[in-house]
Design a protein around this motif. Structure first.
Motif, PDB file in Angstrom:
ATOM      1  N   THR A  85      67.439  26.223  69.194  1.00 30.04           N
ATOM      2  CA  THR A  85      66.000  25.995  69.096  1.00 30.04           C
ATOM      3  C   THR A  85      65.419  26.737  67.904  1.00 30.04           C
ATOM      4  N   VAL A  86      65.876  27.970  67.685  1.00 30.57           N
ATOM      5  CA  VAL A  86      65.405  28.758  66.548  1.00 30.57           C
ATOM      6  C   VAL A  86      65.869  28.132  65.237  1.00 30.57           C
ATOM      7  N   ALA A  87      67.107  27.647  65.200  1.00 27.19           N
ATOM      8  CA  ALA A  87      67.652  27.069  63.967  1.00 27.19           C
ATOM      9  C   ALA A  87      67.165  25.654  63.715  1.00 27.19           C
ATOM     10  N   ASN A  88      66.683  24.975  64.747  1.00 30.31           N
ATOM     11  CA  ASN A  88      66.346  23.559  64.625  1.00 30.31           C
ATOM     12  C   ASN A  88      65.309  23.261  63.548  1.00 30.31           C
ATOM     13  N   ALA A 147      66.943  38.455  52.654  1.00 32.01           N
ATOM     14  CA  ALA A 147      65.491  38.479  52.821  1.00 32.01           C
ATOM     15  C   ALA A 147      64.952  37.112  53.232  1.00 32.01           C
ATOM     16  N   SER A 148      65.470  36.040  52.613  1.00 27.77           N
ATOM     17  CA  SER A 148      64.975  34.705  52.951  1.00 27.77           C
ATOM     18  C   SER A 148      65.423  34.297  54.353  1.00 27.77           C
ATOM     19  N   THR A 149      66.661  34.663  54.734  1.00 25.65           N
ATOM     20  CA  THR A 149      67.133  34.343  56.082  1.00 25.65           C
ATOM     21  C   THR A 149      66.313  35.055  57.145  1.00 25.65           C
ATOM     22  N   ASP A 150      66.028  36.341  56.922  1.00 25.01           N
ATOM     23  CA  ASP A 150      65.205  37.090  57.875  1.00 25.01           C
ATOM     24  C   ASP A 150      63.808  36.494  57.979  1.00 25.01           C
ATOM     25  N   TRP A 151      63.277  36.063  56.828  1.00 23.82           N
ATOM     26  CA  TRP A 151      61.938  35.470  56.848  1.00 23.82           C
ATOM     27  C   TRP A 151      61.922  34.174  57.661  1.00 23.82           C
ATOM     28  N   LEU A 152      62.969  33.350  57.496  1.00 21.53           N
ATOM     29  CA  LEU A 152      63.055  32.105  58.252  1.00 21.53           C
ATOM     30  C   LEU A 152      63.182  32.366  59.746  1.00 21.53           C
ATOM     31  N   LEU A 153      63.961  33.386  60.101  1.00 22.21           N
ATOM     32  CA  LEU A 153      64.123  33.711  61.519  1.00 22.21           C
ATOM     33  C   LEU A 153      62.825  34.244  62.105  1.00 22.21           C
ATOM     34  N   ASP A 154      62.102  35.052  61.329  1.00 22.12           N
ATOM     35  CA  ASP A 154      60.785  35.520  61.788  1.00 22.12           C
ATOM     36  C   ASP A 154      59.835  34.341  61.961  1.00 22.12           C
ATOM     37  N   LEU A 155      59.865  33.422  60.985  1.00 22.42           N
ATOM     38  CA  LEU A 155      58.981  32.259  61.046  1.00 22.42           C
ATOM     39  C   LEU A 155      59.295  31.396  62.261  1.00 22.42           C
ATOM     40  N   VAL A 162      68.547  36.507  70.268  1.00 12.64           N
ATOM     41  CA  VAL A 162      68.933  35.225  69.683  1.00 12.64           C
ATOM     42  C   VAL A 162      69.227  35.345  68.188  1.00 12.64           C
ATOM     43  N   ARG A 163      68.591  36.289  67.507  1.00 16.90           N
ATOM     44  CA  ARG A 163      68.618  36.377  66.046  1.00 16.90           C
ATOM     45  C   ARG A 163      70.018  36.345  65.432  1.00 16.90           C
ATOM     46  N   PRO A 164      70.981  37.158  65.862  1.00 19.91           N
ATOM     47  CA  PRO A 164      72.290  37.137  65.193  1.00 19.91           C
ATOM     48  C   PRO A 164      73.011  35.804  65.299  1.00 19.91           C
ATOM     49  N   HIS A 165      72.876  35.121  66.434  1.00 25.34           N
ATOM     50  CA  HIS A 165      73.520  33.816  66.606  1.00 25.34           C
ATOM     51  C   HIS A 165      72.897  32.776  65.673  1.00 25.34           C
ATOM     52  N   ALA A 166      71.562  32.756  65.614  1.00 28.05           N
ATOM     53  CA  ALA A 166      70.883  31.784  64.763  1.00 28.05           C
ATOM     54  C   ALA A 166      71.148  32.049  63.283  1.00 28.05           C
ATOM     55  N   GLY A 285      56.758  17.937  58.527  1.00 26.04           N
ATOM     56  CA  GLY A 285      55.758  18.098  59.576  1.00 26.04           C
ATOM     57  C   GLY A 285      56.390  18.445  60.906  1.00 26.04           C
ATOM     58  N   MET A 286      57.529  17.812  61.182  1.00 26.37           N
ATOM     59  CA  MET A 286      58.272  18.124  62.407  1.00 26.37           C
ATOM     60  C   MET A 286      58.737  19.580  62.400  1.00 26.37           C
ATOM     61  N   ALA A 287      59.187  20.045  61.227  1.00 25.92           N
ATOM     62  CA  ALA A 287      59.629  21.442  61.109  1.00 25.92           C
ATOM     63  C   ALA A 287      58.458  22.394  61.313  1.00 25.92           C
ATOM     64  N   ALA A 288      57.305  22.077  60.695  1.00 26.33           N
ATOM     65  CA  ALA A 288      56.124  22.930  60.863  1.00 26.33           C
ATOM     66  C   ALA A 288      55.704  23.000  62.327  1.00 26.33           C
ATOM     67  N   VAL A 289      55.768  21.851  62.981  1.00 25.20           N
ATOM     68  CA  VAL A 289      55.439  21.822  64.414  1.00 25.20           C
ATOM     69  C   VAL A 289      56.413  22.695  65.196  1.00 25.20           C
ATOM     70  N   ASN A 290      57.699  22.627  64.853  1.00 22.74           N
ATOM     71  CA  ASN A 290      58.691  23.432  65.564  1.00 22.74           C
ATOM     72  C   ASN A 290      58.485  24.921  65.345  1.00 22.74           C
ATOM     73  N   PHE A 291      58.130  25.310  64.118  1.00 24.26           N
ATOM     74  CA  PHE A 291      57.857  26.723  63.850  1.00 24.26           C
ATOM     75  C   PHE A 291      56.688  27.220  64.710  1.00 24.26           C
ATOM     76  N   VAL A 292      55.599  26.431  64.695  1.00 24.24           N
ATOM     77  CA  VAL A 292      54.414  26.833  65.482  1.00 24.24           C
ATOM     78  C   VAL A 292      54.730  26.782  66.972  1.00 24.24           C
ATOM     79  N   LEU A 293      55.441  25.751  67.398  1.00 22.98           N
ATOM     80  CA  LEU A 293      55.773  25.620  68.819  1.00 22.98           C
ATOM     81  C   LEU A 293      56.643  26.782  69.282  1.00 22.98           C
ATOM     82  N   ASN A 294      57.631  27.181  68.471  1.00 20.67           N
ATOM     83  CA  ASN A 294      58.467  28.324  68.843  1.00 20.67           C
ATOM     84  C   ASN A 294      57.628  29.586  69.019  1.00 20.67           C
ATOM     85  N   PHE A 295      56.683  29.788  68.109  1.00 22.78           N
ATOM     86  CA  PHE A 295      55.802  30.962  68.205  1.00 22.78           C
ATOM     87  C   PHE A 295      54.995  30.920  69.506  1.00 22.78           C
TER      88      PHE A 295
END
Length: 496
Positions: A85-88, A147-155, A162-166, A285-295
């Motif tokens: 879900t985090v990586a999706n 740095a970019s990977t950590d930022w994506l995981l935070d986003l 979950v973080r190390p697996h994703a 747009g689907m990705a943006a929705v997923n980022f917001v939905l995960n949050f």
């Protein structure tokens, strides 16, 4: 220049006009019959021929995430589903980039073939491959830059567990991004060459390979999330090889991938990006929705009895089912693209209108079938992903029922928005695409948890998130109907 003038204008200087019989371009070979029939053959027959492999192909493409989730759900449990879900959303961004250049170049190639300009169509193919290589280098660098990977995981709202697996999964798929660009983006050109079944075959090769590699790496070897990521990349690689073989190794292919035509041309590349931007917007747009939905899932899941990690796992399953259900509709719109583009470029207005309405009817039929399936089998679908706790199964089934309320009409919205992309009207297509994913849904994801529990106390904030999608779908469907109504009036004037 207005759209009416564009469709009425004479072919540009240097274009090759069809002969009076409408059967063969001057100087063309017999292989071009597959292309030219898009302007003469029966429209229902063409749609059927192009749509079946395209729809199945998109289902195959959407199956990668489903397969990963099923294997991980049974082998690793809910933590594997949470990592997916985090990586999706990041995987969706990659698909968006692949479709930006692939669908844009394909739309341009279809228009140029309709105008009789074969070399320009081949140049579009070559530039898509070159653009894919450039983007792949950038993505690979960002994927392995901490740095970019950590930022994506935070986003993506990754929890500590979950973080190390994703993170491992993201790095692996970043390394294989070029394989996805070719296997997915360039695949569409095979369909425009009049060989939809071969286009499907390249995707089947990738899916079957991914299933085999997932079974070996995840089930037999126990490599978990890393094994799933590697299996996905190797599946892309098998599709990539099959696609390149068609354009480089098949002498009868109407379009050839030739090094002299791969040199980047800024003006053509800008057109490719403009034509592909609507497809990019769908996925981005689907990705943006997923980022917001995960949050929001982490926020409101922590306040509910389900908890943040289980909320990510269960709603992540629902999102992957929703994305999978959209894939055949996207496949239908992709199948219509060369038919619409060729006939629009050839100034055959009546065929453009008929193709659109036949396509909408077919997409609506698919939507109704998908609606019936998920409504009848919501609980078994949840259990198939490895969700075993009774409370989680019940909540997942409830979420599935709500998410799919408007799905019977979504086919009309997707095909309608794609029509404007296929006919060289990207601004309209971009706007209609943004209505569903951005303009309506994102605000509702924030507003519904604040408003619904206050009005209907039996629903909490987590429940309220589920109502956002059907409301956004209704608003976007209505907006698309208005635009299609205006367009049909314009085409009727042209037909007269």
């Amino acid at each position: 220049m207005s759209d009416e003038k564009k469709i009425e204008q004479e072919p540009r200087e240097g274009a090759v006009d069809p002969d009076p019989r409408g059967q063969r371009l001057h100087g063309a070979s017999a292989a071009d019959d597959k292309v030219l029939r898009m302007g003469t053959a029966s429209i229902p027959r063409l749609i059927t021929e192009f749509a079946i492999p395209s729809v199945v192909g998109m289902l195959i493409n959407g199956s990668y995430a489903i397969i990963d989730s099923v294997f991980l759900g049974h082998a690793v449990g809910e933590i594997g589903l949470s990592a997916m879900t985090v990586a999706n959303p990041i995987m969706v961004v990659f698909m968006a980039i692949a479709m930006l250049v692939g669908n844009g170049g394909n739309a341009l190639a279809a228009l140029r073939l309709g105008e009789g300009r074969r070399e320009d169509a081949e140049r579009a193919l070559g530039n898509v491959v070159s653009l894919s290589l450039v983007m792949a280098v950038i993505v690979a660098f960002l994927g392995w830059f901490p740095a970019s990977t950590d930022w994506l995981l935070d986003l993506s709202s990754a929890t500590d567990e979950v973080r190390p697996h994703a993170s491992v999964f993201i790095q692996i798929i970043c390394s294989g991004f070029i394989l996805q660009c070719i296997g997915l983006g360039v695949n569409n050109f095979i369909r425009t060459c009049g060989a939809p079944n071969r286009a499907l075959g390249t995707m089947v090769i990738g899916l079957v390979s991914s299933v085999i590699f997932n079974f070996i790496f995840v089930i037999l070897l126990g490599w978990g999330v890393a094994g799933s990521g590697l299996a996905t990349v190797l599946g892309w690689g098998c599709s990539c090889v099959a696609v390149l073989w068609y354009f480089c190794g098949k002498a009868e292919a109407p379009l050839r991938l030739r090094p002299p035509l791969m040199a980047l041309r800024p003006r053509m590349d800008a057109t490719i990006v403009a034509y592909g931007f609507p497809s990019f917007c769908v996925q981005a747009g689907m990705a943006a929705v997923n980022f917001v939905l995960n949050f929001q899932l982490v926020k409101y899941g922590a306040l509910s009895p389900i908890g943040a990690d289980d909320a990510l796992a269960t709603i992540g399953v629902v999102q992957r089912i929703a994305q999978f259900s959209i894939m055949p509709l996207v496949g239908m719109s992709i199948a219509l693209q060369p038919l619409l583009g060729f006939n629009y470029g050839a100034h055959k207005v009546d065929r453009v209108r008929k193709t659109l309405w036949y396509g909408i009817g077919a997409a609506t039929t698919i939507s109704v079938v998908m609606f019936a399936a998920v409504q009848l089998f919501a609980a078994p679908i949840a259990q198939a992903f490895g969700i075993k706790h009774e409370g989680l199964v019940e909540f997942t089934a409830f979420a599935i029922h709500l998410q799919f309320l408007m799905i019977p009409f979504v086919g009309f919205q997707i095909v309608g928005a794609n029509y404007f992309q296929a006919t060289g009207q990207p601004a309209k297509s971009i706007f209609l695409t943004l209505t569903r994913q951005i303009l309506f849904l994102l605000p509702l994801l924030y507003l519904m948890p604040l408003w619904l529990p206050a009005v209907v106390p039996q629903y909490n904030g987590l429940d309220a998130l589920l109502f956002a999608m059907p409301i956004a779908d209704f608003l976007s469907i209505f907006t698309t109907a208005v635009f299609i109504g205006w367009e049909m009036a314009r085409l009727r004037r042209l037909a007269r």
